[in-house]
Scaffold this active site. Sequence first.
Site, PDB file in Angstrom:
ATOM      1  CE  LYS A  78     -15.224   2.290 -15.348  1.00  0.00           C
ATOM      2  NZ  LYS A  78     -14.140   1.745 -14.493  1.00  0.00           N
ATOM      3  CB  SER A 153     -10.697   2.745 -16.317  1.00  0.00           C
ATOM      4  OG  SER A 153     -11.422   2.064 -15.315  1.00  0.00           O
ATOM      5  CB  SER A 177     -10.624   2.369 -12.212  1.00  0.00           C
ATOM      6  OG  SER A 177      -9.671   2.056 -13.188  1.00  0.00           O
TER       7      SER A 177
HETATM    8  N1  GLN Z   1      -5.091   1.514 -14.132  1.00  0.00           N
HETATM    9  C1  GLN Z   1      -5.348   0.138 -13.813  1.00  0.00           C
HETATM   10  C2  GLN Z   1      -5.353  -0.699 -15.074  1.00  0.00           C
HETATM   11  O1  GLN Z   1      -5.212  -0.145 -16.128  1.00  0.00           O
HETATM   12  C3  GLN Z   1      -6.618   0.004 -13.034  1.00  0.00           C
HETATM   13  C4  GLN Z   1      -7.845  -0.071 -13.839  1.00  0.00           C
HETATM   14  C5  GLN Z   1      -9.088  -0.261 -13.031  1.00  0.00           C
HETATM   15  O2  GLN Z   1      -9.081  -0.122 -11.802  1.00  0.00           O
HETATM   16  N2  GLN Z   1     -10.160  -0.606 -13.721  1.00  0.00           N
HETATM   17  O3  GLN Z   1      -5.492  -1.879 -15.016  1.00  0.00           O
END
Ligand code: GLN
Length: 486
Positions: A78, A153, A177
Amino acid sequence: MSELYKKSLKQIRDLLANREVSVTEVVRACIERINTTNKQLNSLVYVAAEQALEQAEKMDKEGPQPDRALWGVPIAVKDCICTKDLPTTCCSRMLADFVPFYDAYVVERLKVNGAIVIGKTNMDEFAMGSSTESSYFGITKNPWNTKLIPGGSSGGSAVSVAAAQCFGALGTDTGGSVRQPASMCGCVGVKPTYGRVSRFGAIGFASSLDQVGLFASTTEDSAILLEAIAGLDERDSTCSTRPIEAYSQGLTGDLKGVKIGLPKEFWQAGGIASEVLGEAEKAIDAARALGAEIVDVDMPHIPLSVAAYYIIAPAEASTNLSKFDGARYGFRAEGVETLDELYEQSRTQGFGDEVKRRIMLGTYVLSSGYYDAYYKKASQVRRLIQQDYLAALQKCDLLLAPISPVTAWEIGKHSGDPLKNYLMDIFTVSLNLAGLPGVAIPAGLGVESGMPVGVQLLGRAFDEHNLLKAAHRLEQAIPSIGSPKL
Ligand code: GLN
C-alpha cells in the site's frame, strides 16, 4: 507457464524453492498480468517492473534459499507504507513526489524473507475512506464489476490480490481498511492485534488505531505473510514483545467445542442487505456443522462505535498531518509571500477534500471548550466498547460478524455525502477502538448483485493463531467463490 499468476502464494513459493520456475519467470508473469489488467482497474499506482526484474535475475543466480519464507514471491505494498527508493505518496498531491530513503519495518521484513516488492497500491488519500475514490491518482475499480468500488481505503491492495497481479499485499487497517475491501473483492484480509506488527514507516493516520495488515487469496497464504511481517521492532514503542507463533504451522484441527459468539448489535442492526445476511448465514451454518457452538452475545455499546471513531480518528489525524506544512517536505505552494501563506496554500492545494474535512473535524474536537464534550466523551465510549469485547470474548472463543452492510456500491454513489460512507463502517471500526485482531474471509456471492460477501472472525488480543486456524477450517467448508473474470 504464462498462467503462473493463478497460483497461490504457497504454491508459487514451493515451485520457486524447488527451482521448478525461476524468479524471473514469476516476476514476468506478474508484470504481464499487471500490463493487461491495471489500466482497467488502477490498483497499482507504481509498478516496480525494472527493479523487480533486476532483483529476480540476481536471485536466480544465487539460487533458492529455503530459510526465507517468501523467497522470490512478488508482493504489492500500500502506498502509505514506506519503500526505500520507490515512491510512497499516500495517494495525495501532498506527497506525490516523495521517495523515502528507508523501508518501513514490514517492508524490511518482506525483504529479509526474500519477497520482491512488485508495486505500490492505490488507496484513499491518507487512508481516509471506504471506497478508494479519493486517491489523487484516480479511482480503483472492483475486478468483479468495474462500475463498482473495491472498498477502501486499501482498495488497491485488495484488487491487486483479487486480480492476481501479485501473490499477497500489505495494507493498513485503522477502521476496517483491510477487512472491508477484502470482503468486497473476495479475498482474505488480516487485521492484527494493535502492537503485533510494527507501524514504523507506515505513514500515520490515527496512531492509536493504525495497524499494518495484509491481503492474500487464502488463509494459508495469510498465515505465511503474517508470520513474515510480525515481530518486535524497537522503533515502534507500541510493538509487543510477545513471541510470534508459527501461524502457518497451526492450521490444523477442527471447530469442535469452539464457542463462537454472534454479537446481536451487529447481526440485528438495521440496514444489512438481505443478500449479505444470506451469505453470512451460510458461514454460520458451516461453523455449526463443523461442531462449533454458536451463541448470541450482547455488546451494547457497538452502536456508538461510528460516532466515537469519527471523533478519535480525525483528532489523531489532525495532529499527525500537521507536519505537512510545505516547509519541511511534501508539496510546497508557489508564489506565496509570508510563512502563514506558505502553510495555508501548501495545505489548501496539497490535501484533497476528505483529508481537509478530517483535519477540521479533528482540530475542532480537540480545541479547548470542545475537548471535554467530544474527544473526552469519545475516549470514554471507546473504553466501554473495549469492555464489551472483553466480556464477549470471555464468554466465547471468538466472534463472527458481518463486515459491510452491503456489497460493493456504484462508483460515485456517496460522493457529496460523506456521512453515508462513514455509516458503512459500523461493523469494522469497533475492533480498532478495542485494538483486537480480525480475519476476513469470503462467505459467498450475493444473490442479487453477484458480488463478494465476506465475514470476519474477531478474537482476543494476540490470538491470531486461533483466529487463522478457525478461519482456515471455515474456508475449507465454504464453497469457493472463484475469481473475477478479467
Ligand atoms: N473507512 C474508515 C475511515 O475512513 C477506515 C479507514 C482505514 O481503516 N484506514 O476512516
